[in-house]
Design a protein around this motif. Sequence first.
Motif, PDB file in Angstrom:
ATOM      1  N   PHE A 398     -66.035  10.737  19.057  1.00 46.85           N
ATOM      2  CA  PHE A 398     -67.269  11.899  19.235  1.00 46.85           C
ATOM      3  C   PHE A 398     -67.173  12.393  17.863  1.00 46.85           C
ATOM      4  N   TYR A 399     -68.789  12.620  17.347  1.00 47.79           N
ATOM      5  CA  TYR A 399     -68.865  13.070  16.126  1.00 47.79           C
ATOM      6  C   TYR A 399     -69.805  14.377  16.120  1.00 47.79           C
ATOM      7  N   PRO A 400     -69.808  15.108  15.141  1.00 51.49           N
ATOM      8  CA  PRO A 400     -70.136  16.452  15.308  1.00 51.49           C
ATOM      9  C   PRO A 400     -71.500  16.463  15.958  1.00 51.49           C
ATOM     10  N   GLY A 401     -72.047  17.293  16.994  1.00 56.30           N
ATOM     11  CA  GLY A 401     -73.128  17.321  17.493  1.00 56.30           C
ATOM     12  C   GLY A 401     -73.329  16.677  18.818  1.00 56.30           C
ATOM     13  N   ASP A 402     -72.218  15.987  18.889  1.00 59.64           N
ATOM     14  CA  ASP A 402     -72.486  15.198  20.336  1.00 59.64           C
ATOM     15  C   ASP A 402     -72.043  16.093  21.632  1.00 59.64           C
ATOM     16  N   VAL A 403     -73.056  15.856  22.614  1.00 62.58           N
ATOM     17  CA  VAL A 403     -72.682  16.645  23.691  1.00 62.58           C
ATOM     18  C   VAL A 403     -72.199  15.958  24.835  1.00 62.58           C
ATOM     19  N   ILE A 404     -71.445  16.011  25.624  1.00 67.35           N
ATOM     20  CA  ILE A 404     -70.807  15.145  26.769  1.00 67.35           C
ATOM     21  C   ILE A 404     -70.895  16.053  28.034  1.00 67.35           C
ATOM     22  N   SER A 418     -71.428  21.508  29.565  1.00 65.35           N
ATOM     23  CA  SER A 418     -71.192  20.401  28.441  1.00 65.35           C
ATOM     24  C   SER A 418     -69.844  20.549  27.758  1.00 65.35           C
ATOM     25  N   VAL A 419     -69.559  19.421  27.313  1.00 72.15           N
ATOM     26  CA  VAL A 419     -68.447  19.628  25.956  1.00 72.15           C
ATOM     27  C   VAL A 419     -69.269  19.251  24.790  1.00 72.15           C
ATOM     28  N   TYR A 420     -68.978  20.127  23.822  1.00 75.40           N
ATOM     29  CA  TYR A 420     -69.657  19.877  22.419  1.00 75.40           C
ATOM     30  C   TYR A 420     -68.823  19.747  21.232  1.00 75.40           C
ATOM     31  N   ALA A 421     -69.076  18.516  20.642  1.00 73.52           N
ATOM     32  CA  ALA A 421     -68.335  18.264  19.478  1.00 73.52           C
ATOM     33  C   ALA A 421     -68.803  19.165  18.356  1.00 73.52           C
ATOM     34  N   LEU A 422     -68.041  20.052  17.768  1.00 77.55           N
ATOM     35  CA  LEU A 422     -68.418  21.218  16.951  1.00 77.55           C
ATOM     36  C   LEU A 422     -68.968  20.432  15.589  1.00 77.55           C
ATOM     37  N   LYS A 423     -70.012  21.111  15.033  1.00 80.83           N
ATOM     38  CA  LYS A 423     -70.332  21.061  13.685  1.00 80.83           C
ATOM     39  C   LYS A 423     -69.600  21.964  12.729  1.00 80.83           C
ATOM     40  N   VAL A 424     -69.657  21.879  11.354  1.00 81.70           N
ATOM     41  CA  VAL A 424     -68.758  22.917  10.674  1.00 81.70           C
ATOM     42  C   VAL A 424     -69.532  23.999  10.536  1.00 81.70           C
ATOM     43  N   PRO A 425     -69.339  25.057  10.966  1.00 83.49           N
ATOM     44  CA  PRO A 425     -69.850  26.305  11.178  1.00 83.49           C
ATOM     45  C   PRO A 425     -70.249  26.903   9.942  1.00 83.49           C
ATOM     46  N   SER A 426     -71.421  27.842   9.795  1.00 83.79           N
ATOM     47  CA  SER A 426     -71.766  28.565   8.354  1.00 83.79           C
ATOM     48  C   SER A 426     -71.405  29.886   8.731  1.00 83.79           C
ATOM     49  N   VAL A 427     -71.477  30.814   7.863  1.00 85.37           N
ATOM     50  CA  VAL A 427     -71.363  32.006   7.701  1.00 85.37           C
ATOM     51  C   VAL A 427     -72.818  32.805   7.084  1.00 85.37           C
ATOM     52  N   SER A 428     -73.271  33.875   7.739  1.00 85.71           N
ATOM     53  CA  SER A 428     -74.440  34.526   7.262  1.00 85.71           C
ATOM     54  C   SER A 428     -74.151  35.858   7.395  1.00 85.71           C
ATOM     55  N   VAL A 429     -74.815  36.589   6.352  1.00 90.40           N
ATOM     56  CA  VAL A 429     -74.450  37.977   6.155  1.00 90.40           C
ATOM     57  C   VAL A 429     -75.555  38.937   6.260  1.00 90.40           C
ATOM     58  N   SER A 430     -75.649  39.790   6.918  1.00 89.72           N
ATOM     59  CA  SER A 430     -76.914  40.790   7.039  1.00 89.72           C
ATOM     60  C   SER A 430     -76.234  42.299   6.849  1.00 89.72           C
ATOM     61  N   PRO A 431     -77.194  42.814   6.069  1.00 84.74           N
ATOM     62  CA  PRO A 431     -78.465  42.583   5.413  1.00 84.74           C
ATOM     63  C   PRO A 431     -78.030  41.487   4.093  1.00 84.74           C
ATOM     64  N   GLN A 432     -79.155  40.959   3.574  1.00 83.97           N
ATOM     65  CA  GLN A 432     -79.125  39.840   2.815  1.00 83.97           C
ATOM     66  C   GLN A 432     -79.009  40.543   1.177  1.00 83.97           C
ATOM     67  N   SER A 433     -79.501  41.872   1.314  1.00 84.66           N
ATOM     68  CA  SER A 433     -79.720  42.416   0.086  1.00 84.66           C
ATOM     69  C   SER A 433     -78.258  43.121  -0.404  1.00 84.66           C
ATOM     70  N   GLU A 434     -78.282  43.848  -1.612  1.00 88.43           N
ATOM     71  CA  GLU A 434     -77.057  44.251  -1.970  1.00 88.43           C
ATOM     72  C   GLU A 434     -76.240  45.242  -0.898  1.00 88.43           C
ATOM     73  N   ILE A 435     -74.846  45.144  -1.024  1.00 85.10           N
ATOM     74  CA  ILE A 435     -74.352  45.445  -0.089  1.00 85.10           C
ATOM     75  C   ILE A 435     -73.483  46.980  -0.597  1.00 85.10           C
TER      76      ILE A 435
END
Length: 737
Positions: A398-404, A418-435
């Motif tokens: 099973f490759y990343p993104g496969d759904v079974i 469904s069982v899901y073959a995970l993709k590499v996760p990403s991290v987002s930040v909010s707000p996107q301006s100066e913290i």
Amino acid sequence: MLTLFHSTEDLRAADMGLTTSAFGFIVFLLSTPVVQGQNDWGVTYTSTQICAVEGSTVDIHCSYTYPSRQDDLDIKVEKTFWFINMLDNEPVDLRTDSKYSGRVKHLCDKNSCFLRIADLRQRDSAVYRFRFITNHPGGRFTGSPGVTLTVTDLKVKVIQTSYSSYWTTLRCKSSCRLPGQTSIIWYKNNKKIQENTELHYSDYIYSHDSFSCAIKGLEDFPSPPVCVRGENCNRVIYTERSICAFKGSSVNISCTYNSYYEVTSKFWFRPERGPQWKNPSQSEDLLTDSQYTGRVQVLETERGRSTLRITDLRETDSAQYQFTFTTSDFEWGSSLPGTTLTVTALQVHVIRLTVHQSYTEAELQCHSSCSSVARLSYVWFKNGQKVMKEDALYKDNFYPGDVICCVLKGHENHCSPSVYALKVPSVSVSPQSEIMEGSSVTLTCNSEAQSAVNYTWYKKNQTLLNKEPQLVFSSIQSSDSGEFYCSAENELGKKTSPYININVKHPPNLPSVSVSPSEIVEGSSVTLTCSSDANPAANYTWYKGNQTIHHGPEGIYRFTSIRSKDKRTYNCKSENQYGDKSSSISVDVHYRPNLPSVSVSPSEIVEGSSVKLTCSSDANPAANYTWYKENEESPKASGQIFTITDIRAEHSGNYYCVVQDTTGHYNSTLHLIVVGGKSLLIMNIIRLTLVVLMLIPLFVVSLCLRMKKTRSLKTELNEPVEMIEMRETIENMNPVI
């Protein structure tokens, strides 16, 4: 807790450790424990035969032994379990058997173990064996012959009856002997009529009545209703007490019934759907229930048998179903349960898993809590496409993104979650301006998963407590700055996101100021240091009063050769574009004493008077003063002031003070002359004569100068007249124009 014993031997067996849970009871039929083993390998069962009533809970105990060392190997137990079946000549752990799903618990304490089975059913009757596996190649051991468990139900027996008077005595009986203090509930025509500890019930009983009994706490497992006089009494007997079915499938719930009189109405209902728990006639017929519209049928293929068929099953259909009938003057009760239906969805379980860099190799099982799962055919779907495999097991890469998912064959519209073959996760930040420090910041772990995922947050190598897809800082602090990442994990493995840097901006904190060295001596090198946490980094300014002496990104100012005049308070200001803060520090310069000055008061010293000698010198820290008289070794006094209260001629002489600190000392000498009273008078007359003699020449000179000045003045007074006269002559000589 109800514990039943078949004999005095059973009591001894119970003392050896077998226990029951609330509302359950056990009867032990064998008194002596059985030990089976050799060469220090063995299993001891507390009892080899146990009898229990349906619906109760039973504990089966054992202990095991093994050598601590064998073949130069320290023996360690790696696995313990109970089993009743074999698969491919290997015992099957009871905890993996779907028939026992949610009902078994296996616990061990050191070398003692027990198996707890709850909600006992008659099909649980079997021989249970214990097995343990060690790290030794041949260290696998099963205790035989095991423990025989017999699960039995209750029955109503007629003990005594009188056909002339209808007086009858009934007994609630089980293959496991019931103890005298067991609470028994009696039912007549499915309505509760009595509860006490009597195993017998006596009353006037007629041909149309049926009777059941149940143990208090196990009301869901009553005896079947029986007719006392003939076989034509009112009664309902359900074919099955519980049914497990799959979501989307169909189910038949059946019962046999009999009425002494002509039936006027009959229907199936759910006890909880309406105010009918004590009165079935107020229940809603499932044929008219909107939740079941188009999905239910009531079939009666033969007289006295009714079947409720429910199609397109939903999980909300899980409930208890009862049948009732009425005659012109009778209604079948609903005190006892009917058939319990459990609707379950299929689940994909991961049996084996090997994670590679770009894919995951896994073996999956289509699983259900229903015990009939192994006898069915399945269809597997991968990314929406049917896989040509109808087995309960499915192995693939099973490759990343496969759904079974899996479904029952013939019910393809009801796929399992469904069982899901995970993709590499990403991290987002909010707000996107100066913290900015103190603001609210949210980090989100995005895995694009279509099924349940467990998240873990990390800050560098530190695992954080948060297990949610979002990491929320309600008021972020500068200490929260750093590199963050998350991991997403499900049945098919774990993936980790790249790092994201969180840079929290904030004004400078209150600066920390210091001076080095701590003890400052004039002429030495001194460093003032100012530091403050700020983002971006602060600029520093040092002030001496209102004078700026340093400005720059480093908060360090150095005196190469500090002077006493540099002793004062210095201020440091740290600042960036978001604000500034200031702190101050005092610099204390130590310097050696200056050359001391000495004085005497009064200036004229008369014998018998009081005289004060004063010595002063500038020094830091303050110096010590000591007075000495010339040619005398011992000091006369200490301190800046030396007072002689009754001075005498012998006090005359040279006095000097010594000023001293840790760096050195200085001396200063004062000559002191003490004069008597008569000598002073003569000296004053001489002084007066000398003054008069000095004044006479001065007086003569002054008189001569005065006379000369007078003659000069008379000459000056005659000169202006001549000048006037001359001026007038000149004016008369000028011609007129």
